[in-house]
Write an enzyme that holds these catalytic residues in place. Structure first.
Site, short mmCIF file in Angstrom:
data_model
loop_
_atom_site.label_atom_id
_atom_site.label_comp_id
_atom_site.label_asym_id
_atom_site.label_seq_id
_atom_site.Cartn_x
_atom_site.Cartn_y
_atom_site.Cartn_z
N HIS A 273 0.85 -1.18 0.00
CA HIS A 273 0.00 0.00 0.00
C HIS A 273 0.89 1.24 0.00
O HIS A 273 2.05 1.18 0.44
CB HIS A 273 -0.89 0.03 1.24
CG HIS A 273 -2.06 -0.93 1.18
ND1 HIS A 273 -3.04 -0.81 0.24
CD2 HIS A 273 -2.38 -2.00 1.97
CE1 HIS A 273 -3.94 -1.78 0.43
NE2 HIS A 273 -3.56 -2.52 1.47
N CYS A 323 -0.03 2.78 -4.41
CA CYS A 323 -0.74 4.01 -4.75
C CYS A 323 0.12 5.22 -4.42
O CYS A 323 0.92 5.21 -3.48
CB CYS A 323 -2.06 4.10 -3.99
SG CYS A 323 -3.37 3.14 -4.75
#
Length: 451
Positions: A273, A323
């Protein structure tokens, strides 16, 4: 030095700079009085002082050293064991002396040509003054360049321009141009070692409950693809799974402390992440399984010249599947949108996490304030800073799936930046939500993977 010798040196300069070993030449050049001590000192300090800079300056200065300079230089090459270069120059010189017209442009004056078989006087007698009228050929003025023999025309004197070659798959590639780049150390990094370097893959799938980060289903597929791909590219691959932030830093520092002197490259892949983060050089941060972020800037700078001297001057590649923020890009309509990309039956997830503002543990001022300017670094991001990066739970992330496919098809013939342009184009056409990969390129040369 006569004009023929000067032209020979100019044509052979690239080969001389590439192959000439100058370290043992200095004493011999001084003993033959071909250069003065002051001139030798100037040549040794030319440019950055590298071998290629010294060789280039030596060849340039050689053109000014009189009629016997080239024969003396050839004998100096023989005395220092550079017999291949010496033989090459001697044979080329003999060929030119036997055929002097092959290297000297002819001193020709422009002439006017009319229709074949008729002189301008004949035309005046038959038709009066020459006039240029529609559908009639006007006289053509040809200068010396057009009247040179075919062997002397500039396009022949310059290195041959490679033509597209059919590679058997219906596509064309500049095979000759790629080979020239690969073999020239001034244009491309040398990846000759086997293995050519270490590849560390950090694959974070399962996160602590306290982190409030979801499991990254499908990331193991990415990991397996990249593990296989970089092994085929002659890297020693090591995979570390589900690391907390401190463990990520420790694994990267352990890799940087290794001796890379016998290797040519280093690769770091992070699958996790990610989020936005304050930065000075490289945007974004990736999360450890404990929910603590590590900035991309910190990851890259672990491998700078001060911390990892054995990788100095060698390419350091970073591939980040995470991301860059929370924004979802709806894109804009274009006429050629691919239906299969827009109506995928997949189940995409994002690797996005809320933006972390302010000086956190991932943005310590002392980690970046005294760093040198980055060089030999290539950071490839799966998405544009601030935007979501999409991952399919069944087939892996869009970015890694595309990267693996492009490398499989094109890595044998194209350099790294060209490969990543293909990846960016392919990923940008996927899905209803859009994604745009990008990179920060601080490489000094082209990089072709070892195949």
């Amino acid at each position: 030095m006569d004009e023929a010798d000067r032209q020979l040196l100019r044509r052979c300069r690239v080969r001389l700079v590439r192959e000439l070993q100058v370290a043992s030449l200095w004493d011999v050049l001084l003993s033959r009085q071909l250069f003065t001590p002051a001139m030798i000192e100037d040549i040794q300090h030319a440019g950055s002082g590298s071998r290629s800079d010294q060789a280039r300056q030596l060849v340039i200065d050689l053109e000014t050293r009189g009629s016997q300079a080239l024969p003396l230089f050839i004998s100096c090459l023989e005395d220092t064991g550079q017999d291949v270069l010496a033989s090459f120059l001697r044979m080329s010189r003999q060929e030119e002396k036997q055929n002097p017209e092959a290297v000297r442009p002819l001193n020709l004056m422009p002439v006017v040509l009319g229709p074949m078989g008729l002189t301008p006087e004949d035309l005046r007698e038959k038709t009066g003054p020459l006039k240029s009228t529609p559908r009639k050929l006007a006289p053509v003025v040809l200068g010396p360049e057009q009247l040179w023999p075919a062997k002397l025309r500039p396009e022949v004197l310059r290195p041959e321009v490679p033509r597209p070659v059919d590679n058997g798959s219906g596509r064309f590639s500049d095979v000759c141009a790629q080979e020239i780049s690969k073999q020239n150390p001034d244009l491309a990094y040398a990846l000759n070692a086997d293995p050519c370097g270490h590849c560390l893959i950090i694959n974070n799938v399962n996160f602590c409950l306290e982190s409030r980060l979801t499991a990254r289903t499908g990331s193991n597929i990415d990991c397996e693809k990249l593990q296989r791909r970089f092994r085929l590219l002659h890297f020693t691959v090591e995979v570390k799974c589900d690391l907390m932030a401190k463990q990520m830093v420790q694994a990267l520092e352990e890799l940087a402390r290794r001796d890379h002197s016998g290797l040519d490259c280093c690769v770091v892949v992070v699958l996790s992440h990610g989020c936005q983060a304050s930065h000075r050089q490289f945007p974004g941060a990736v999360y450890g399984t404990d929910g603590c972020p590590v900035s991309i800037e910190k990851i890259v700078n672990i491998f700078n010249g001060a911390r990892c001297p054995s990788l100095g001057g060698k390419p350091k590649l970073f591939f980040i599947q995470a991301c860059g923020g929370e924004q979802k890009d709806h894109g804009f309509e274009v006429a050629c949108a691919s239906p299969e990309d827009r109506t995928s039956g997949s189940d995409p997830e994002s690797d996005a996490v809320m933006f972390q503002e302010g000086p956190g543990p991932f943005d310590q001022p002392d980690a970046v304030s005294s760093l040198p300017t980055p060089s030999d670094i290539f950071v490839s991001y799966s998405t544009f800073p601030g935007f979501v990066s999409w991952r399919d739970t069944r087939s892996g992330s869009w970015y890694v799936e595309t990267l693996d496919g492009v490398f499989e098809q094109w890595a044998h013939s194209e350099d790294l930046q060209t490969l990543l342009v293909r990846v960016a184009n392919a990923v940008s056409q996927k899905g209803i939500y859009k994604q745009m990969p990008g990179c920060f390129n601080f490489l000094r040369k082209k990089l072709f993977f070892k195949m």
